[in-house]
Design an enzyme around this catalytic site. Structure first.
Site, PDB file in Angstrom:
ATOM      1  N   HIS A 160      46.366  38.823  39.931  1.00  0.00           N
ATOM      2  CA  HIS A 160      45.494  38.572  41.120  1.00  0.00           C
ATOM      3  C   HIS A 160      44.872  37.052  41.149  1.00  0.00           C
ATOM      4  O   HIS A 160      44.648  36.633  39.950  1.00  0.00           O
ATOM      5  CB  HIS A 160      44.103  39.625  41.399  1.00  0.00           C
ATOM      6  CG  HIS A 160      44.642  40.732  41.750  1.00  0.00           C
ATOM      7  ND1 HIS A 160      44.296  41.964  40.925  1.00  0.00           N
ATOM      8  CD2 HIS A 160      45.599  41.446  42.734  1.00  0.00           C
ATOM      9  CE1 HIS A 160      44.818  43.125  41.548  1.00  0.00           C
ATOM     10  NE2 HIS A 160      45.635  42.932  42.455  1.00  0.00           N
ATOM     11  N   CYS A 251      36.584  43.827  39.994  1.00  0.00           N
ATOM     12  CA  CYS A 251      37.188  44.847  40.796  1.00  0.00           C
ATOM     13  C   CYS A 251      36.687  46.175  40.993  1.00  0.00           C
ATOM     14  O   CYS A 251      37.231  46.925  41.564  1.00  0.00           O
ATOM     15  CB  CYS A 251      38.770  44.890  40.022  1.00  0.00           C
ATOM     16  SG  CYS A 251      38.462  45.287  38.383  1.00  0.00           S
TER      17      CYS A 251
HETATM   18  C1  CIR Z   1      46.401  47.488  39.133  1.00  0.00           C
HETATM   19  O1  CIR Z   1      47.611  47.213  38.515  1.00  0.00           O
HETATM   20  O2  CIR Z   1      46.274  47.676  40.383  1.00  0.00           O
HETATM   21  C2  CIR Z   1      45.395  48.121  38.331  1.00  0.00           C
HETATM   22  N1  CIR Z   1      45.792  48.765  36.971  1.00  0.00           N
HETATM   23  C3  CIR Z   1      44.378  46.984  37.789  1.00  0.00           C
HETATM   24  C4  CIR Z   1      43.766  46.488  39.128  1.00  0.00           C
HETATM   25  C5  CIR Z   1      42.589  45.405  38.885  1.00  0.00           C
HETATM   26  N2  CIR Z   1      42.107  44.894  40.155  1.00  0.00           N
HETATM   27  C6  CIR Z   1      41.358  43.719  40.252  1.00  0.00           C
HETATM   28  O3  CIR Z   1      41.244  43.029  39.197  1.00  0.00           O
HETATM   29  N3  CIR Z   1      41.028  43.386  41.441  1.00  0.00           N
END
Ligand code: CIR
Length: 260
Positions: A160, A251
């Site tokens: 991201h 997140c």
């Molecule tokens: C994903 O791949 O969507 C989750 N395992 C991790 C998301 C992490 N989100 C973030 O850093 N905003």
């Protein structure tokens, strides 16, 4: 009053989405304790934590940031890039409804909140494997009447936009210069991550506190020094199990000012 919306760790987190990391066993009990300590850090920086219950069928649902982007005027409910994560948004929308009017990203748009960095009236959005141009266009349309300008930034080789850059204070960014060019964000001061800690660019700035993983000690020192003149305090958290799921500190919460 500042509200932090969190969601408890799913017992199914070991089945999370992974894009750039190799799957490792996740200790769910430890993940829960780490998440609780993270919530305590949110309280220490002045947030009232509003906890959503765990969802046993949604492995990544602890990462609430990806399901919505909250502005003073409204909240945008995303349409996450990973199909497995789309059912996360309905309950996040329910949690936000008392606080903001809601707007939705519609198909074929896809967007993860982790791709959205807000700096004043500028909104930087990663054009990534999760967030596409249609969603960015929808966001610009919704935000234009409020005077926001949406900029898209190419994200390649990391998950991201906020894996590569986050804000540490009003005029201060934390950035991994190997992944994103600091000049894209205008005239900001910059702290660069230590080159040995490429995943260290995700910090959570809330008022006079910054929540940051203890696992990046070299970058920690740089941030600590830079924050001296901002009278801002660093709060360390151990998020090793959430990091195995490709998560970080921004997140795991949605931060908003309660306007009620
Ligand atoms: C994903 O791949 O969507 C989750 N395992 C991790 C998301 C992490 N989100 C973030 O850093 N905003």
């Amino acid at each position: 009053m500042l509200i932090a919306i969190t969601r408890q760790v799913s017992p199914a987190m070991e089945h999370c989405e992974l894009t750039h990391l190799t799957r490792q066993p996740i200790d769910i009990q430890l993940a829960k304790r780490q998440h609780r300590a993270y919530e305590e850090a949110l309280e220490a920086v002045g947030c009232q934590v509003q906890r959503m219950p765990a969802a046993s069928d949604l492995p990544d649902s602890v990462f609430v940031e990806d399901a919505a982007v909250v502005f003073e005027e409204l909240a945008i409910i995303t349409r996450p890039g990973a199909v497995s994560r789309r059912p996360e948004t309905a309950s996040v929308a329910d949690a936000l409804r008392p606080y903001r009017p809601l707007s939705m990203i519609d198909a074929p748009g896809t967007m993860d909140g982790g791709d959205v960095l807000k700096i004043g009236k500028n909104v930087y959005v990663g054009l990534s494997s999760r967030s596409n141009a249609q969603a960015i266009e929808q966001m610009q349309t919704v935000l234009s009447p409020f005077g926001y300008k949406v900029h898209s930034i190419e994200v390649k080789g990391f998950l991201h936009l906020k894996s590569a850059v986050t804000q540490l204070a009003e005029n201060l960014l934390l950035i991994n210069p190997a992944w994103v060019d600091a000049h894209l964000f205008g005239n900001m001061q910059v702290v660069e991550v230590d080159a040995s800690e490429p995943y260290g660019a995700n910090a959570l700035w809330i008022g006079e506190g910054v929540i940051y993983p203890a696992s990046f000690p070299r970058t920690w020192q740089r941030i600590d020094k830079a924050l001296e003149k901002y009278h801002c305090q660093l709060f360390g958290v151990d998020v090793s199990e959430l990091q195995k799921a490709e998560g970080a500190v921004t997140c795991c919460s949605l931060i908003l000012r309660s306007l009620r």
